[in-house]
Design a protein around this motif. Structure first.
Motif, PDB file in Angstrom:
ATOM      1  N   UNK A  41       0.794  -1.227   0.000  1.00  0.00           N
ATOM      2  CA  UNK A  41       0.000   0.000   0.000  1.00  0.00           C
ATOM      3  C   UNK A  41       0.826   1.277   0.000  1.00  0.00           C
ATOM      4  N   UNK A  42       2.130   1.171   0.027  1.00  0.00           N
ATOM      5  CA  UNK A  42       2.968   2.357   0.094  1.00  0.00           C
ATOM      6  C   UNK A  42       2.743   3.249  -1.129  1.00  0.00           C
ATOM      7  N   UNK A  43       2.355   4.478  -0.893  1.00  0.00           N
ATOM      8  CA  UNK A  43       2.120   5.485  -1.940  1.00  0.00           C
ATOM      9  C   UNK A  43       1.097   5.028  -2.975  1.00  0.00           C
ATOM     10  N   UNK A  44       0.121   4.254  -2.566  1.00  0.00           N
ATOM     11  CA  UNK A  44      -0.868   3.728  -3.508  1.00  0.00           C
ATOM     12  C   UNK A  44      -1.723   4.804  -4.194  1.00  0.00           C
ATOM     13  N   UNK A  45      -1.975   5.974  -3.593  1.00  0.00           N
ATOM     14  CA  UNK A  45      -2.707   6.983  -4.380  1.00  0.00           C
ATOM     15  C   UNK A  45      -1.973   7.395  -5.659  1.00  0.00           C
ATOM     16  N   UNK A  46      -0.667   7.250  -5.682  1.00  0.00           N
ATOM     17  CA  UNK A  46       0.108   7.632  -6.860  1.00  0.00           C
ATOM     18  C   UNK A  46       0.085   6.550  -7.926  1.00  0.00           C
ATOM     19  N   UNK A  47       0.255   5.286  -7.542  1.00  0.00           N
ATOM     20  CA  UNK A  47       0.431   4.228  -8.527  1.00  0.00           C
ATOM     21  C   UNK A  47      -0.709   3.216  -8.585  1.00  0.00           C
ATOM     22  N   UNK A  48      -1.808   3.469  -7.956  1.00  0.00           N
ATOM     23  CA  UNK A  48      -2.902   2.500  -7.874  1.00  0.00           C
ATOM     24  C   UNK A  48      -3.239   1.914  -9.247  1.00  0.00           C
ATOM     25  N   UNK A  95     -10.181   3.295   0.105  1.00  0.00           N
ATOM     26  CA  UNK A  95     -10.248   4.071   1.346  1.00  0.00           C
ATOM     27  C   UNK A  95      -9.069   5.036   1.454  1.00  0.00           C
ATOM     28  N   UNK A  96      -7.889   4.566   1.093  1.00  0.00           N
ATOM     29  CA  UNK A  96      -6.700   5.425   1.151  1.00  0.00           C
ATOM     30  C   UNK A  96      -6.850   6.594   0.176  1.00  0.00           C
ATOM     31  N   UNK A  97      -7.374   6.331  -1.015  1.00  0.00           N
ATOM     32  CA  UNK A  97      -7.600   7.401  -1.993  1.00  0.00           C
ATOM     33  C   UNK A  97      -8.565   8.449  -1.452  1.00  0.00           C
ATOM     34  N   UNK A  98      -9.677   7.997  -0.864  1.00  0.00           N
ATOM     35  CA  UNK A  98     -10.667   8.937  -0.335  1.00  0.00           C
ATOM     36  C   UNK A  98     -10.109   9.726   0.846  1.00  0.00           C
ATOM     37  N   UNK A  99      -9.314   9.087   1.683  1.00  0.00           N
ATOM     38  CA  UNK A  99      -8.674   9.802   2.788  1.00  0.00           C
ATOM     39  C   UNK A  99      -7.686  10.842   2.274  1.00  0.00           C
ATOM     40  N   UNK A 100      -6.992  10.515   1.191  1.00  0.00           N
ATOM     41  CA  UNK A 100      -6.060  11.471   0.591  1.00  0.00           C
ATOM     42  C   UNK A 100      -6.811  12.683   0.045  1.00  0.00           C
ATOM     43  N   UNK A 101      -7.942  12.445  -0.592  1.00  0.00           N
ATOM     44  CA  UNK A 101      -8.740  13.562  -1.108  1.00  0.00           C
ATOM     45  C   UNK A 101      -9.234  14.437   0.049  1.00  0.00           C
ATOM     46  N   UNK A 102      -9.682  13.813   1.135  1.00  0.00           N
ATOM     47  CA  UNK A 102     -10.130  14.588   2.295  1.00  0.00           C
ATOM     48  C   UNK A 102      -8.993  15.460   2.821  1.00  0.00           C
ATOM     49  N   UNK A 103      -7.815  14.881   2.915  1.00  0.00           N
ATOM     50  CA  UNK A 103      -6.659  15.647   3.409  1.00  0.00           C
ATOM     51  C   UNK A 103      -6.329  16.812   2.479  1.00  0.00           C
ATOM     52  N   UNK A 104      -6.389  16.578   1.180  1.00  0.00           N
ATOM     53  CA  UNK A 104      -6.080  17.654   0.234  1.00  0.00           C
ATOM     54  C   UNK A 104      -7.129  18.755   0.326  1.00  0.00           C
ATOM     55  N   UNK A 105      -8.414  18.380   0.332  1.00  0.00           N
ATOM     56  CA  UNK A 105      -9.485  19.381   0.347  1.00  0.00           C
ATOM     57  C   UNK A 105      -9.519  20.195   1.637  1.00  0.00           C
ATOM     58  N   UNK A 106      -9.040  19.620   2.726  1.00  0.00           N
ATOM     59  CA  UNK A 106      -9.067  20.315   4.017  1.00  0.00           C
ATOM     60  C   UNK A 106      -7.695  20.861   4.408  1.00  0.00           C
ATOM     61  N   UNK A 107      -6.815  21.007   3.419  1.00  0.00           N
ATOM     62  CA  UNK A 107      -5.506  21.633   3.590  1.00  0.00           C
ATOM     63  C   UNK A 107      -4.653  20.937   4.658  1.00  0.00           C
ATOM     64  N   UNK A 108      -4.718  19.603   4.715  1.00  0.00           N
ATOM     65  CA  UNK A 108      -3.867  18.841   5.628  1.00  0.00           C
ATOM     66  C   UNK A 108      -2.583  18.397   4.931  1.00  0.00           C
ATOM     67  N   UNK A 109      -2.400  18.801   3.687  1.00  0.00           N
ATOM     68  CA  UNK A 109      -1.184  18.503   2.935  1.00  0.00           C
ATOM     69  C   UNK A 109      -0.629  19.818   2.406  1.00  0.00           C
ATOM     70  N   UNK A 110       0.495  19.741   1.750  1.00  0.00           N
ATOM     71  CA  UNK A 110       1.090  20.934   1.153  1.00  0.00           C
ATOM     72  C   UNK A 110       0.521  21.225  -0.230  1.00  0.00           C
ATOM     73  N   UNK A 147      -6.558  12.275  -9.157  1.00  0.00           N
ATOM     74  CA  UNK A 147      -7.414  13.440  -9.290  1.00  0.00           C
ATOM     75  C   UNK A 147      -8.572  13.238 -10.249  1.00  0.00           C
ATOM     76  N   UNK A 148      -8.561  12.153 -11.012  1.00  0.00           N
ATOM     77  CA  UNK A 148      -9.688  11.831 -11.890  1.00  0.00           C
ATOM     78  C   UNK A 148     -10.452  10.604 -11.406  1.00  0.00           C
TER      79      UNK A 148
END
Length: 179
Positions: A41-48, A95-110, A147-148
């Motif tokens: 699962x390491x960095x799976x939002x990038x390479x899923x 789930x990891x993808x959706x959590x990443x989107x939540x973090x991005x939308x709520x400014x929990x990332x850079x 993002x798509x």
């Protein structure tokens, strides 16, 4: 990348099975979750993966490992997962993808959310207030990027999940949903 990841995870799971003399389900599950699943699962939002062949390659690591647990080896894969209370790796990546989107939308990332996501205009009243517009993409590299690919899933979430006040509340509400 997926071949290298599955090879590394398979070696790690074989090492766990060699080291544990007992085939106790709880010990093996704990070891798998601690040592093998992070590799998968390491960095799976990038390479899923998006092809069924690649999804099956990743899932086969968990399939083989759960088959080696005594008293479960004769059961079908989905039954083994439910008896161990383990989700499929595909479900975990979602789930990891959706959590990443939540973090991005709520400014929990850079990352700057407006650079990656477009919110639906406030004049449209259908759906929840954090509905995202799907970008027009032509290439597969863009079509299957985080993002798509996650937009339809995000827009299908109920308001109670999307409007969670904190990340931990979002994860807890998301965990109650099935994909």
């Amino acid at each position: 990348h997926i071949l290298a990841t599955t090879k590394k995870a398979s070696r790690q799971s074989a090492l766990i099975l060699r080291c544990f003399l007992s085939r106790d389900a709880s010990n093996l599950k704990f070891a798998f979750n601690a040592y093998v699943r992070p590799i998968l699962e390491y960095a799976s939002p990038i390479w899923s993966p998006h092809t069924q062949k690649d999804i099956d390659l990743l899932e086969n690591v968990q399939r083989r490992f759960t088959k080696s647990i005594s008293k479960l080896h004769y059961l079908p894969y989905t039954t083994r997962l439910s008896s161990l209370n383990i989700p499929t790796l595909s479900c975990r990546r979602t789930h990891i993808d959706l959590c990443t989107v939540y973090r991005i939308l709520h400014y929990h990332t850079h990352l700057d959310p407006p650079s990656y996501f477009t919110l639906r205009p406030a004049s449209i009243t259908r759906g929840h207030p954090v509905t995202l517009l799907k970008p027009l993409v032509r290439l597969d590299s863009s079509k299957f990027s985080l993002f798509s690919r996650v937009i339809d899933l995000w827009n299908s979430l109920p308001l109670a999940v999307v409007s969670a006040g904190s990340f931990s509340a979002f994860k807890a509400r998301l965990k109650l949903m099935s994909f």
